[in-house]
Scaffold this motif. Structure first.
Motif, mmCIF file in Angstrom:
data_model
loop_
_atom_site.group_PDB
_atom_site.id
_atom_site.type_symbol
_atom_site.label_atom_id
_atom_site.label_comp_id
_atom_site.label_asym_id
_atom_site.label_seq_id
_atom_site.Cartn_x
_atom_site.Cartn_y
_atom_site.Cartn_z
ATOM 1 N N LYS A 5 0.820 -1.217 0.000
ATOM 2 C CA LYS A 5 0.000 0.000 0.000
ATOM 3 C C LYS A 5 0.846 1.255 0.000
ATOM 4 C CE LYS A 5 -3.846 2.247 2.353
ATOM 5 N NZ LYS A 5 -4.869 2.137 3.390
ATOM 6 N N TRP A 6 1.982 1.198 0.679
ATOM 7 C CA TRP A 6 2.751 2.423 0.862
ATOM 8 C C TRP A 6 4.120 2.401 0.193
ATOM 9 C CZ3 TRP A 6 0.130 6.380 2.181
ATOM 10 C CH2 TRP A 6 -0.998 6.236 2.982
ATOM 11 N N CYS A 7 4.489 1.302 -0.443
ATOM 12 C CA CYS A 7 5.868 1.210 -0.950
ATOM 13 C C CYS A 7 6.181 2.260 -2.002
ATOM 14 C CB CYS A 7 6.146 -0.187 -1.505
ATOM 15 S SG CYS A 7 5.056 -0.651 -2.860
ATOM 16 N N ALA A 8 5.174 2.715 -2.757
ATOM 17 C CA ALA A 8 5.428 3.743 -3.761
ATOM 18 C C ALA A 8 5.230 5.138 -3.211
ATOM 19 C CB ALA A 8 4.515 3.532 -4.965
ATOM 20 N N LEU A 9 4.846 5.266 -1.936
ATOM 21 C CA LEU A 9 4.546 6.578 -1.368
ATOM 22 C C LEU A 9 5.583 6.998 -0.345
ATOM 23 C CD1 LEU A 9 0.711 6.094 -0.899
ATOM 24 C CD2 LEU A 9 1.932 7.044 -2.850
ATOM 25 N N LEU A 10 6.757 6.365 -0.391
ATOM 26 C CA LEU A 10 7.818 6.706 0.537
ATOM 27 C C LEU A 10 8.373 8.083 0.211
ATOM 28 C CD1 LEU A 10 9.730 3.298 0.520
ATOM 29 C CD2 LEU A 10 8.262 4.170 2.329
ATOM 30 N N THR A 60 -4.735 17.700 -11.418
ATOM 31 C CA THR A 60 -3.895 16.731 -10.721
ATOM 32 C C THR A 60 -3.856 17.023 -9.228
ATOM 33 O OG1 THR A 60 -2.532 16.658 -12.733
ATOM 34 C CG2 THR A 60 -1.670 15.554 -10.782
ATOM 35 N N GLU A 61 -3.829 18.285 -8.861
ATOM 36 C CA GLU A 61 -3.886 18.652 -7.445
ATOM 37 C C GLU A 61 -5.168 18.120 -6.814
ATOM 38 O OE1 GLU A 61 -3.545 22.892 -7.419
ATOM 39 O OE2 GLU A 61 -1.364 22.854 -7.228
ATOM 40 N N PHE A 62 -6.281 18.257 -7.525
ATOM 41 C CA PHE A 62 -7.566 17.753 -7.026
ATOM 42 C C PHE A 62 -7.505 16.250 -6.808
ATOM 43 C CE2 PHE A 62 -11.424 15.460 -8.263
ATOM 44 C CZ PHE A 62 -12.320 15.898 -7.292
ATOM 45 N N VAL A 63 -6.965 15.529 -7.783
ATOM 46 C CA VAL A 63 -6.910 14.068 -7.717
ATOM 47 C C VAL A 63 -6.100 13.600 -6.517
ATOM 48 C CG1 VAL A 63 -5.928 12.020 -8.832
ATOM 49 C CG2 VAL A 63 -7.319 13.625 -10.161
ATOM 50 N N LEU A 64 -4.895 14.130 -6.358
ATOM 51 C CA LEU A 64 -4.031 13.670 -5.271
ATOM 52 C C LEU A 64 -4.617 14.024 -3.907
ATOM 53 C CD1 LEU A 64 -0.420 14.374 -6.598
ATOM 54 C CD2 LEU A 64 -1.845 12.341 -6.867
ATOM 55 N N LYS A 65 -5.238 15.199 -3.815
ATOM 56 C CA LYS A 65 -5.852 15.600 -2.550
ATOM 57 C C LYS A 65 -7.055 14.717 -2.240
ATOM 58 C CE LYS A 65 -7.707 19.606 -0.062
ATOM 59 N NZ LYS A 65 -7.999 21.074 -0.141
ATOM 60 N N ALA A 66 -7.881 14.450 -3.239
ATOM 61 C CA ALA A 66 -9.078 13.644 -3.034
ATOM 62 C C ALA A 66 -8.735 12.221 -2.621
ATOM 63 C CB ALA A 66 -9.933 13.629 -4.298
ATOM 64 N N GLU A 68 -5.920 11.396 -1.173
ATOM 65 C CA GLU A 68 -4.989 11.478 -0.038
ATOM 66 C C GLU A 68 -3.649 10.801 -0.365
ATOM 67 O OE1 GLU A 68 -7.078 9.890 3.338
ATOM 68 O OE2 GLU A 68 -8.287 11.702 3.588
ATOM 69 N N VAL A 69 -3.149 11.122 -1.558
ATOM 70 C CA VAL A 69 -1.855 10.602 -2.009
ATOM 71 C C VAL A 69 -0.831 11.735 -1.976
ATOM 72 C CG1 VAL A 69 -0.589 9.653 -3.980
ATOM 73 C CG2 VAL A 69 -2.907 8.838 -3.477
ATOM 74 N N PRO A 70 0.323 11.536 -1.355
ATOM 75 C CA PRO A 70 1.355 12.568 -1.309
ATOM 76 C C PRO A 70 1.819 12.975 -2.710
ATOM 77 C CG PRO A 70 1.851 10.807 0.240
ATOM 78 C CD PRO A 70 0.719 10.322 -0.606
ATOM 79 N N VAL A 71 2.146 14.233 -2.882
ATOM 80 C CA VAL A 71 2.664 14.726 -4.160
ATOM 81 C C VAL A 71 4.070 14.176 -4.362
ATOM 82 C CG1 VAL A 71 3.322 16.774 -5.479
ATOM 83 C CG2 VAL A 71 1.294 16.831 -3.982
ATOM 84 N N PRO A 72 4.350 13.540 -5.496
ATOM 85 C CA PRO A 72 5.712 13.058 -5.735
ATOM 86 C C PRO A 72 6.702 14.220 -5.745
ATOM 87 C CG PRO A 72 4.176 12.151 -7.344
ATOM 88 C CD PRO A 72 3.449 13.233 -6.610
ATOM 89 N N PRO A 73 7.900 14.013 -5.259
ATOM 90 C CA PRO A 73 8.886 15.103 -5.271
ATOM 91 C C PRO A 73 9.366 15.410 -6.679
ATOM 92 C CG PRO A 73 9.896 13.057 -4.554
ATOM 93 C CD PRO A 73 8.429 12.781 -4.650
ATOM 94 N N LEU A 74 9.885 16.617 -6.858
ATOM 95 C CA LEU A 74 10.515 16.973 -8.127
ATOM 96 C C LEU A 74 11.790 16.149 -8.301
ATOM 97 C CD1 LEU A 74 10.136 20.848 -8.013
ATOM 98 C CD2 LEU A 74 9.177 19.364 -9.788
ATOM 99 N N THR A 144 -3.245 -6.811 -6.740
ATOM 100 C CA THR A 144 -4.547 -6.190 -6.487
ATOM 101 C C THR A 144 -4.326 -4.757 -6.021
ATOM 102 O OG1 THR A 144 -5.503 -8.308 -5.838
ATOM 103 C CG2 THR A 144 -6.684 -6.319 -5.168
ATOM 104 N N PRO A 145 -4.743 -3.774 -6.832
ATOM 105 C CA PRO A 145 -4.528 -2.374 -6.445
ATOM 106 C C PRO A 145 -5.254 -2.005 -5.159
ATOM 107 C CG PRO A 145 -5.132 -2.556 -8.770
ATOM 108 C CD PRO A 145 -5.388 -3.895 -8.146
ATOM 109 N N THR A 146 -4.605 -1.237 -4.323
ATOM 110 C CA THR A 146 -5.262 -0.660 -3.162
ATOM 111 C C THR A 146 -6.270 0.383 -3.647
ATOM 112 O OG1 THR A 146 -3.650 1.118 -3.001
ATOM 113 C CG2 THR A 146 -3.150 -0.923 -1.807
ATOM 114 N N LYS A 147 -7.079 0.912 -2.741
ATOM 115 C CA LYS A 147 -8.040 1.947 -3.133
ATOM 116 C C LYS A 147 -7.336 3.148 -3.743
ATOM 117 C CE LYS A 147 -12.007 1.049 -0.136
ATOM 118 N NZ LYS A 147 -12.946 1.630 0.856
ATOM 119 N N GLN A 148 -6.197 3.517 -3.149
ATOM 120 C CA GLN A 148 -5.463 4.672 -3.667
ATOM 121 C C GLN A 148 -4.923 4.407 -5.064
ATOM 122 O OE1 GLN A 148 -2.712 5.239 -0.343
ATOM 123 N NE2 GLN A 148 -3.518 7.311 -0.113
#
Length: 324
Positions: A5-10, A60-66, A68-74, A144-148
């Protein structure tokens, strides 16, 4: 909370040997695809981190906020090995990409000249979005994709297909969207409406920002052209700024030392594009491409034109070939 669930959101400080990113001037599909592909790679025990190559647009800002996914860094700099999503055009990627080892490419555009010294995995399919391809890949790998993750993949499909209005949409994309909506716990139409509303909120942006919000460089007929589109449900606002947009296009052309800037305002609800001309050469190319007449105000409406990838660029390329 599971690892997948979180491995790509580190955070960017986490160890990751493979940088995953899409094109410059990122849109919703390129940002969400980078996050999802990093999730897939990590699930396959390939350490990866998602990045972006520019600032987010309102949708894209709307999608990530809705979601609750962190914005990827530059992306701070190119790593020794990268994975690319949603493009294979070197003009849309960081300088030096040709010298970096490319692990893989997941894309839904035509071949555009990216070269690599070694064999690599390339997954290119004529689906409406890179995230639609990634959903097919998740099935292949038994993930199996998580909800996010499901929400991110759905967002890429809805954005690039303009909620299935674009001619790039396939029946498989619609099936994917329905399945992903259930996995994400989202009403597909309701979420799409929210995305479209966010996409239309551009009044705070300058004319230069409007032109650069969704733009790509193309080499067409021996000329370097920047082709920009503005997809909106409220086209009247941007069109009212026509004079300022023309000035901004001319300034951008001089600044970048390119041959032309072409700008199309896509009215999503009316399913048409309005071309705003900033030069006689751009006017000539568009008139030849669509067999139309640009009026004295430098405008022409192109009915049923919604897709840069499938409609605008092919028409411009065909018209340019007639001149050669």
């Amino acid at each position: 909370m599971g690892l997948l669930k979180w491995c790509a959101l580190l955070p960017a400080t986490a160890a990751a040997s493979l940088s995953v990113f899409g094109h410059k001037v990122p849109d919703t599909d390129t940002v969400t695809a980078a996050i999802v592909y990093a999730w897939e790679l990590n699930a396959r025990n390939i350490s990866a981190q998602a990045y972006r190559l520019g600032e987010l647009n309102p949708e894209t800002e709307f999608v990530l906020k809705a979601l609750e996914v962190p914005v990827p860094p530059l992306l701070p700099e190119l790593s020794k090995e990268v994975a690319v999503v949603d493009t294979n055009n070197p003009e849309e990627l960081p300088e030096g990409i040709q010298k970096t080892r490319i692990h893989s490419i997941v894309d839904h555009h035509k071949l555009s000249g990216l070269a690599n010294a070694e064999p690599l995995e390339v997954d290119m399919r004529p689906l409406c979005s890179a995230t639609s391809i990634l959903y097919s890949r998740s099935k292949l790998y038994g993930l199996t994709p998580t909800k996010q993750m499901a929400g991110l993949m759905l967002s890429g499909i809805l954005s690039d297909s303009l909620e299935f209005r674009s001619p790039t949409t396939t029946e498989l994309d619609k099936v994917h969207a329905a399945e992903l909506g259930k996995l994400a716990g989202l009403d597909v139409h309701e979420f799409a409406e929210g995305m479209l509303d966010a996409k239309a909120k551009v009044d705070h942006l300058s004319c230069s920002e409007l032109i650069m919000m969704d733009t790509k460089i193309f080499n067409i007929g021996g000329k370097k052209l920047r082709v920009s589109v503005l997809e909106t449900t409220k086209a009247a606002g941007p069109l009212a700024k026509k004079a300022e947009l023309v000035t901004a296009m001319k300034e951008l052309k001089e600044k970048e030392k390119i041959d032309d800037v072409l700008f199309f305002v896509v009215d999503i609800l009316k399913e048409s594009a309005t071309f705003i001309s900033s030069s006689s050469t751009a006017t000539t190319l568009v008139e030849k491409a669509w067999k139309v007449k640009v009026d004295d105000q430098g405008l022409v409406v192109l009915p049923k034109v919604l897709s840069r990838k499938k409609q605008i660029i092919p028409k411009l390329e065909a018209a340019a070939k007639e001149e050669l």
